[in-house]
Design an enzyme around this catalytic site. Structure first.
Site: not given
Length: 353
Positions: A46, A139
């Site tokens: 990320d 995610t």
């Protein structure tokens, strides 16, 4: 094509970020997963993805003022005990950028990396240009080894003018079994891109293959339509979606996948409808929809809130929404809006009893 320079930069940034993400997903270590205060998992990838996009856009578009609205900031990485994670991200970013000639020979320090991540703290708004990024949209899908996307869009005076979706795990062939996109390929990894007034295109993520123009489904009969929704029940009210689908007469079961990969798949006609109804109190962020919205609309689709109003990305980081987000083609949208209205009314009536 309008915004050619910006599109080239965005495609390069998203593709490189996706390459970093693929590397991490292949060797996902338990220590890669941290916990943010909102309990959603955040990964080394990320932060690395956000840094790569920020650095590439700044370098490729160096003559322009740079504003990036993005999901992450470096707060957690500056805390005690985060040095190992920070160094790992810095190495990943350096390794990724080393494959690009324009970055060859320049090595980032951990401070450079933190600064790049924190370039994403712009608030957006109705004036000027703002890049909008979700460095890993989906995610949880990423952590499961499923669908995720690097989603990058450009706002100009509050309007979306460009969008790129890098979807490393999305097959080139249809995920709905209808094979409308006419690919018999078993290749994986798609890059979708769109600029205002120029249509939507798809190409293989890791190749120089020629882009193919795509169109949303032309289905007119809801019984023949398939619909997408979020994989996670925590992200969307599956019961409400099911009620809407029943009212429309949709026969196929829902296709549940993570991330804005749904928007990409819709843009090429894999499904005809997307329903997203978050739980009460949830506020939609613009980076979850900016890139996907233009990818679908430039392919001929319509993206609105539950009342049929266009999404307004000019209000800062959050969308001011009526209940949820719905996507369909022009023919299905009036029927879908009625089914949504009736289902929500029934739900409200039931909860008032």
């Amino acid at each position: 094509m309008a915004y050619e320079k910006e599109l080239d930069a965005a495609k390069k940034a998203a593709s490189l970020a996706a390459r970093l993400c693929q590397k991490v997903q292949k060797a996902l270590l338990q220590s890669d997963v941290q916990s943010k205060s909102d309990k959603s998992p955040v990964t080394v990838a990320d932060y690395g993805s956000q840094a790569v996009v920020s650095l590439v856009l700044e370098k490729e578009l160096s003559s322009e003022p740079f504003s990036l609205v993005a999901e992450e900031d470096s707060g957690d990485l500056r805390k005690d005990g985060s040095q190992d994670t920070l160094e790992r991200i810095t190495k990943l970013v350096n390794d990724t950028l080393a494959t690009e000639e324009s970055f060859n020979g320049s090595t980032l320090s951990t401070d450079d990396l933190l600064r790049a991540i924190d370039c994403g703290t712009s608030e957006g708004g109705p004036n000027g240009r703002h890049w909008v990024l979700d460095p890993i949209d989906g995610t949880k899908g990423f952590l499961r080894g499923d669908q995720y996307a690097v989603a990058l869009g450009l706002l100009e005076e509050g309007k979306v003018v460009l969008g790129v979706l890098a979807c490393p795990n999305l097959p080139l062939a249809s995920i709905a079994g209808n094979n409308k996109n006419k690919s018999s390929s078993d290749e994986i990894g798609c890059l979708f891109f769109a600029t205002i007034g120029s249509g939507t295109y798809m190409q293989l993520l890791d190749s120089k293959s020629s882009p193919v123009k795509v169109q949303v489904s032309s289905v007119e009969n809801p019984e023949e339509a398939s619909f997408f929704e979020s994989f996670e029940g925590a992200h969307s009210l599956h019961d409400l979606s099911s009620s809407i689908a029943n009212k429309l007469g949709v026969k196929a079961p829902p296709v549940r996948i993570d991330s804005q990969a749904k928007y990409g798949a819709l843009s090429r006609g894999d499904g005809a409808i997307y329903l997203r109804f978050p739980h009460k109190g949830y506020r939609e962020k613009i980076w979850d929809h900016v890139a996907g919205a233009i990818v679908v609309t430039e392919a001929g689709g319509i993206v609105t809130d539950a009342a049929g109003k266009p999404l307004d990305f000019s209000k800062g980081k959050y969308l001011d929404l009526d209940t949820g987000i719905i996507v369909a083609n022009e023919k299905l949208m009036p029927l879908l809006l009625k089914a949504v209205r009736d289902s929500i009314a029934e739900q409200e009536k039931a909860s008032a009893l």
